[in-house]
Scaffold this motif. Sequence first.
Motif, mmCIF file in Angstrom:
data_model
loop_
_atom_site.group_PDB
_atom_site.id
_atom_site.type_symbol
_atom_site.label_atom_id
_atom_site.label_comp_id
_atom_site.label_asym_id
_atom_site.label_seq_id
_atom_site.Cartn_x
_atom_site.Cartn_y
_atom_site.Cartn_z
ATOM 1 N N HIS A 1 15.507 75.213 31.622
ATOM 2 C CA HIS A 1 16.578 74.777 32.414
ATOM 3 C C HIS A 1 17.943 74.952 31.620
ATOM 4 O O HIS A 1 19.065 75.164 31.874
ATOM 5 N N HIS B 1 13.712 71.051 31.421
ATOM 6 C CA HIS B 1 13.192 71.415 30.266
ATOM 7 C C HIS B 1 14.276 72.272 29.308
ATOM 8 O O HIS B 1 14.611 73.081 29.802
ATOM 9 N N LYS C 1 6.585 78.609 31.433
ATOM 10 C CA LYS C 1 7.517 77.442 31.544
ATOM 11 C C LYS C 1 8.653 77.458 32.230
ATOM 12 O O LYS C 1 9.345 78.508 31.683
ATOM 13 N N THR C 2 9.007 76.731 33.190
ATOM 14 C CA THR C 2 10.409 76.838 33.649
ATOM 15 C C THR C 2 11.382 76.330 32.601
ATOM 16 O O THR C 2 10.999 75.327 32.311
ATOM 17 N N MET D 1 15.426 66.213 41.356
ATOM 18 C CA MET D 1 14.730 66.654 40.028
ATOM 19 C C MET D 1 15.008 65.511 39.237
ATOM 20 O O MET D 1 16.353 65.156 39.016
ATOM 21 N N LYS D 2 13.972 64.884 38.402
ATOM 22 C CA LYS D 2 14.383 63.938 37.174
ATOM 23 C C LYS D 2 14.608 64.304 36.045
ATOM 24 O O LYS D 2 14.248 65.573 35.574
ATOM 25 N N LYS D 3 15.297 63.651 35.249
ATOM 26 C CA LYS D 3 15.591 64.373 33.684
ATOM 27 C C LYS D 3 14.309 64.795 32.891
ATOM 28 O O LYS D 3 14.239 65.730 32.245
ATOM 29 N N SER D 4 13.232 63.978 33.306
ATOM 30 C CA SER D 4 11.805 64.349 32.767
ATOM 31 C C SER D 4 11.254 65.588 33.086
ATOM 32 O O SER D 4 10.395 65.999 32.411
ATOM 33 N N ASP D 5 11.940 66.224 34.408
ATOM 34 C CA ASP D 5 11.505 67.463 34.897
ATOM 35 C C ASP D 5 12.224 68.459 34.235
ATOM 36 O O ASP D 5 11.938 69.791 34.265
ATOM 37 N N LYS E 1 12.570 67.034 28.757
ATOM 38 C CA LYS E 1 11.358 67.766 27.812
ATOM 39 C C LYS E 1 11.942 68.710 27.018
ATOM 40 O O LYS E 1 12.861 69.231 27.537
#
Length: 129
Positions: free
Chosen positions: A51, A7, A48-49, A1-5, A31
């Motif tokens: 984190h 949340h 939304k997921t 997973m990328k940082k931009s993924d 995000k």
Amino acid sequence: MKKSDIHILVVDDDKSIRILMTEAIQRLGFKVSAVASPVEAETLSKIKTVHFAIIDCMLPVINGVDLAKKLPQTHLKNVPIVLISGIFKDKQFEQEALSKSKAIKFYTKPFAIEKILNDIKENTAPLLD
């Protein structure tokens, strides 16, 4: 997973805190969704997921500690939560809030934004590729 993924959810009825947290978290590359009420937080967490969550203790309708207890039971399972407060500053409240909510940290306002940003980086690092 990328940082931009990844949340991050911010729940605070203080608009200036929401703006500050949003800008700082976005600069890290994550995000972010910043909402003013527990109802908005619950709605967002259903669609939304999330984190990582940052929740103010003094919120309208449902206090932040109760929200932090409720969200992991429904939508934010195993999501690290940080509690923040400008009203409740005594150590006894802090310990009770951490114990009841299972939050990982408690910060009183004004807080050093870098500490929360470090908590985000530390707790989301295992998610990164």
